[in-house]
Design an enzyme around this catalytic site. Sequence first.
Site, PDB file in Angstrom:
ATOM      1  N   THR A 155      37.235  38.560  33.861  1.00 36.32           N
ATOM      2  CA  THR A 155      36.018  37.810  33.492  1.00 36.32           C
ATOM      3  C   THR A 155      35.882  36.540  34.323  1.00 36.32           C
ATOM      4  O   THR A 155      34.837  36.273  34.922  1.00 36.32           O
ATOM      5  CB  THR A 155      36.088  37.438  31.989  1.00 36.32           C
ATOM      6  OG1 THR A 155      36.304  38.626  31.243  1.00 36.32           O
ATOM      7  CG2 THR A 155      34.822  36.758  31.522  1.00 36.32           C
ATOM      8  N   VAL A 156      36.944  35.752  34.386  1.00 35.59           N
ATOM      9  CA  VAL A 156      36.842  34.458  35.080  1.00 35.59           C
ATOM     10  C   VAL A 156      36.954  34.641  36.596  1.00 35.59           C
ATOM     11  O   VAL A 156      36.182  34.045  37.360  1.00 35.59           O
ATOM     12  CB  VAL A 156      37.928  33.480  34.561  1.00 35.59           C
ATOM     13  CG1 VAL A 156      37.767  32.119  35.227  1.00 35.59           C
ATOM     14  CG2 VAL A 156      37.844  33.324  33.039  1.00 35.59           C
ATOM     15  N   GLU A 184      40.400  36.331  24.121  1.00 35.23           N
ATOM     16  CA  GLU A 184      41.583  36.490  24.964  1.00 35.23           C
ATOM     17  C   GLU A 184      41.996  37.962  24.971  1.00 35.23           C
ATOM     18  O   GLU A 184      41.607  38.721  24.076  1.00 35.23           O
ATOM     19  CB  GLU A 184      42.739  35.650  24.402  1.00 35.23           C
ATOM     20  CG  GLU A 184      42.498  34.154  24.456  1.00 35.23           C
ATOM     21  CD  GLU A 184      42.294  33.640  25.874  1.00 35.23           C
ATOM     22  OE1 GLU A 184      43.135  33.883  26.727  1.00 35.23           O
ATOM     23  OE2 GLU A 184      41.270  32.995  26.117  1.00 35.23           O
ATOM     24  N   ASP A 227      45.201  29.891  20.629  1.00 35.46           N
ATOM     25  CA  ASP A 227      44.496  29.426  21.830  1.00 35.46           C
ATOM     26  C   ASP A 227      44.023  27.973  21.650  1.00 35.46           C
ATOM     27  O   ASP A 227      44.188  27.148  22.548  1.00 35.46           O
ATOM     28  CB  ASP A 227      43.298  30.364  22.095  1.00 35.46           C
ATOM     29  CG  ASP A 227      42.461  29.917  23.264  1.00 35.46           C
ATOM     30  OD1 ASP A 227      42.921  30.070  24.409  1.00 35.46           O
ATOM     31  OD2 ASP A 227      41.357  29.384  23.044  1.00 35.46           O
ATOM     32  N   LYS A 239      45.187  24.579  23.805  1.00 37.31           N
ATOM     33  CA  LYS A 239      44.251  23.610  24.401  1.00 37.31           C
ATOM     34  C   LYS A 239      44.470  22.219  23.815  1.00 37.31           C
ATOM     35  O   LYS A 239      44.442  21.216  24.538  1.00 37.31           O
ATOM     36  CB  LYS A 239      42.808  24.065  24.153  1.00 37.31           C
ATOM     37  CG  LYS A 239      42.463  25.346  24.890  1.00 37.31           C
ATOM     38  CD  LYS A 239      41.145  25.910  24.382  1.00 37.31           C
ATOM     39  CE  LYS A 239      40.753  27.182  25.095  1.00 37.31           C
ATOM     40  NZ  LYS A 239      39.667  27.894  24.432  1.00 37.31           N
ATOM     41  N   GLY A 281      33.571  32.390  28.612  1.00 39.38           N
ATOM     42  CA  GLY A 281      32.693  33.258  29.399  1.00 39.38           C
ATOM     43  C   GLY A 281      32.908  33.025  30.888  1.00 39.38           C
ATOM     44  O   GLY A 281      33.360  31.957  31.311  1.00 39.38           O
TER      45      GLY A 281
HETATM   46  P1  NAP Z   1      40.820  39.065  31.988  1.00 37.76           P
HETATM   47  O1  NAP Z   1      39.377  39.378  31.985  1.00 37.76           O
HETATM   48  O2  NAP Z   1      41.727  39.822  31.108  1.00 37.76           O
HETATM   49  O3  NAP Z   1      41.315  39.178  33.511  1.00 37.76           O
HETATM   50  C1  NAP Z   1      42.651  39.076  33.877  1.00 37.76           C
HETATM   51  C2  NAP Z   1      42.764  39.565  35.303  1.00 37.76           C
HETATM   52  O4  NAP Z   1      44.095  39.389  35.731  1.00 37.76           O
HETATM   53  C3  NAP Z   1      42.417  41.040  35.490  1.00 37.76           C
HETATM   54  O5  NAP Z   1      41.599  41.159  36.610  1.00 37.76           O
HETATM   55  C4  NAP Z   1      43.763  41.707  35.717  1.00 37.76           C
HETATM   56  O6  NAP Z   1      43.746  42.751  36.667  1.00 37.76           O
HETATM   57  C5  NAP Z   1      44.565  40.581  36.324  1.00 37.76           C
HETATM   58  N1  NAP Z   1      45.982  40.727  35.993  1.00 37.76           N
HETATM   59  C6  NAP Z   1      46.552  40.656  34.782  1.00 37.76           C
HETATM   60  N2  NAP Z   1      47.889  40.851  34.888  1.00 37.76           N
HETATM   61  C7  NAP Z   1      48.137  41.052  36.192  1.00 37.76           C
HETATM   62  C8  NAP Z   1      49.308  41.335  36.940  1.00 37.76           C
HETATM   63  N3  NAP Z   1      50.495  41.446  36.346  1.00 37.76           N
HETATM   64  N4  NAP Z   1      49.185  41.479  38.263  1.00 37.76           N
HETATM   65  C9  NAP Z   1      47.989  41.377  38.881  1.00 37.76           C
HETATM   66  N5  NAP Z   1      46.845  41.118  38.225  1.00 37.76           N
HETATM   67  C10 NAP Z   1      46.922  40.959  36.914  1.00 37.76           C
HETATM   68  O7  NAP Z   1      41.080  37.519  31.658  1.00 37.76           O
HETATM   69  P2  NAP Z   1      40.066  36.316  31.779  1.00 37.76           P
HETATM   70  O8  NAP Z   1      39.256  36.228  30.539  1.00 37.76           O
HETATM   71  O9  NAP Z   1      39.391  36.356  33.090  1.00 37.76           O
HETATM   72  O10 NAP Z   1      41.081  35.076  31.720  1.00 37.76           O
HETATM   73  C11 NAP Z   1      41.832  34.681  32.833  1.00 37.76           C
HETATM   74  C12 NAP Z   1      42.474  33.330  32.508  1.00 37.76           C
HETATM   75  O11 NAP Z   1      41.449  32.383  32.232  1.00 37.76           O
HETATM   76  C13 NAP Z   1      43.378  33.338  31.287  1.00 37.76           C
HETATM   77  O12 NAP Z   1      44.416  32.413  31.490  1.00 37.76           O
HETATM   78  C14 NAP Z   1      42.463  32.834  30.177  1.00 37.76           C
HETATM   79  O13 NAP Z   1      43.156  32.224  29.125  1.00 37.76           O
HETATM   80  C15 NAP Z   1      41.662  31.819  30.940  1.00 37.76           C
HETATM   81  N6  NAP Z   1      40.341  31.496  30.391  1.00 37.76           N
HETATM   82  C16 NAP Z   1      39.485  32.482  30.058  1.00 37.76           C
HETATM   83  C17 NAP Z   1      38.221  32.141  29.599  1.00 37.76           C
HETATM   84  C18 NAP Z   1      37.217  33.185  29.203  1.00 37.76           C
HETATM   85  O14 NAP Z   1      36.166  32.829  28.679  1.00 37.76           O
HETATM   86  N7  NAP Z   1      37.465  34.462  29.436  1.00 37.76           N
HETATM   87  C19 NAP Z   1      37.858  30.803  29.501  1.00 37.76           C
HETATM   88  C20 NAP Z   1      38.774  29.809  29.860  1.00 37.76           C
HETATM   89  C21 NAP Z   1      40.015  30.176  30.317  1.00 37.76           C
HETATM   90  P3  NAP Z   1      42.876  44.103  36.637  1.00 37.76           P
HETATM   91  O15 NAP Z   1      41.449  43.710  36.432  1.00 37.76           O
HETATM   92  O16 NAP Z   1      43.083  44.695  37.974  1.00 37.76           O
HETATM   93  O17 NAP Z   1      43.400  44.921  35.516  1.00 37.76           O
HETATM   94  N1  HSE Z   2      39.199  32.934  24.282  1.00 41.05           N
HETATM   95  C1  HSE Z   2      38.825  31.603  24.626  1.00 41.05           C
HETATM   96  C2  HSE Z   2      37.745  31.120  23.692  1.00 41.05           C
HETATM   97  C3  HSE Z   2      38.320  31.588  26.044  1.00 41.05           C
HETATM   98  O1  HSE Z   2      37.177  31.942  22.987  1.00 41.05           O
HETATM   99  O2  HSE Z   2      37.457  29.930  23.657  1.00 41.05           O
HETATM  100  C4  HSE Z   2      38.122  30.208  26.530  1.00 41.05           C
HETATM  101  O3  HSE Z   2      39.309  29.526  26.622  1.00 41.05           O
END
Ligand code: NAP
Ligand code: HSE
Length: 435
Positions: free
Chosen positions: A14-15, A193, A204, A208, A305
């Site tokens: 996603t990010v 998450e 989570d 934070k 998001g």
């Molecule tokens: P996500 O959608 O689950 O994406 C994680 C990505 O990391 C996927 O592309 C996955 O690969 C890759 N990955 C996971 N394990 C791996 C490994 N062992 N080797 C190589 N690639 C690996 O997660 P996300 O929501 O983008 O979140 C990413 C980070 O941002 C996290 O730390 C989360 O806490 C933080 N965050 C997220 C948000 C949010 O709104 N989503 C907001 C703030 C912070 P594949 O796609 O190839 O499977």
């Molecule tokens: N899962 C987290 C939330 C993503 O819902 O706030 C942003 O850190």
Amino acid sequence: MNAPLKIGIAGLGTVGVGVFRLLVEHAAGFISDRSQRPVVVAAVSSRDKGKCRGIDISKVRWHDNPVALADDEDVDVVVELMGGSEGVAFDLIRKALENGKHVVTANKALLALRSVEILELLKKSKGTLSCEAAVAGGVPIIKGIREGLAANKISAVYGILNGTCNFILSEMRSTGCDFDDVLKEAQVKGYAEADPSFDIDGIDSGHKLSILAGLAFGCVPDFSSVHIRGISNISPIDIEFAEDLGYRVKLLGIARRTEKGIEQSVEPCLVPESAPIASVDGTLNAVYVDGDYVGNVLFTGEGAGGEPTASAVVADIIDVARGRVLPFLGMASSKAEILKPADINERIGSYFLRLIMLDQMGVLADVSAILRDCCVSIESVLQRGHSFGQPVPVILISHEMSEGGMLKAVKLISKLKSVVKSPHLMRIETFGTIY
Ligand code: NAP
Ligand code: HSE
């Protein structure tokens, strides 16, 4: 023109996809202008190269192993967007810092749980670590505290830190849908998450909050001393009763400096419906900071998001390009103090206690006796429905008292035969004068 800044992105979820898109769309335009040098995505890594992500990665180098980005000589900034406090994310960050590269990450779990190791690595590294996206998604709260409020002694930082939980509570209130359905919707929308229990169990938010407390109070983030209650036990009845009493239910993270140490908690709280934070709904986050000179400041915006989070990640990249990265906690790593936690049992507050108990003669007298013995004083009692011998909801609102006394009372009440479900306790937070 200055030399280009070359970016390596680990994690295209996603990010990661949001960051890739934002850089590809605007790197040649305003991002380079603001950075005063070109910013280019040089390399990427993720688990599955062939996965359809709606982005064209054919023109950038691919690494099967994300840790290889740290050794890639044509990468200046390693952007870690895989998540997780263990394994490859930490290995990548460690290697990148050891190699003197700059790191940008959104990984609050890792920063909250491994801050001691990160600070040690930073002491020895020529690289830097930036993490605006780790707290409150697109809201620039880290820069806000570290830079905009740097002149203040901060006494408290608190607010809504999890978009998924805020979305769930807002949807439950406005639609009457139940918890599980709304959680599924949040997962589909990419807010939750990878393990949604991190969101709904308050973990989570705790990650934070500990980062915010570290920044605000100049101490090493200490997740282990955050007192956490999640939202999975909240029923539509709680939300309905709270509304009847003039409150909304919000999952709040609260860190306060007290004479006895730092209080850190994450829990669903009742806030007066007239309070600004009560109408912060959906995936919005809202963080208040109390500074001695500035007073009370509110930061609010999208907390989750792909696009809002990419906004924060790319702002950190622009800082690196401009050559103005500040230390992780706004001061030399060696200056960060060890946090002294306050005893949560001594915290003073008033409480909302929901019981489901059999509608029988004398049952309230049993509850009252326990409350009296635990020095809990009741402000009001509300009972809905009457169905003699059947379970009915009973709500008790307490006067201000110590949390320890209330917890003791709840434990004893839950053992009464007439109480047929685990009692549900929520704190009432009015934050003194700000409302
Ligand atoms: P996500 O959608 O689950 O994406 C994680 C990505 O990391 C996927 O592309 C996955 O690969 C890759 N990955 C996971 N394990 C791996 C490994 N062992 N080797 C190589 N690639 C690996 O997660 P996300 O929501 O983008 O979140 C990413 C980070 O941002 C996290 O730390 C989360 O806490 C933080 N965050 C997220 C948000 C949010 O709104 N989503 C907001 C703030 C912070 P594949 O796609 O190839 O499977
Ligand atoms: N899962 C987290 C939330 C993503 O819902 O706030 C942003 O850190």
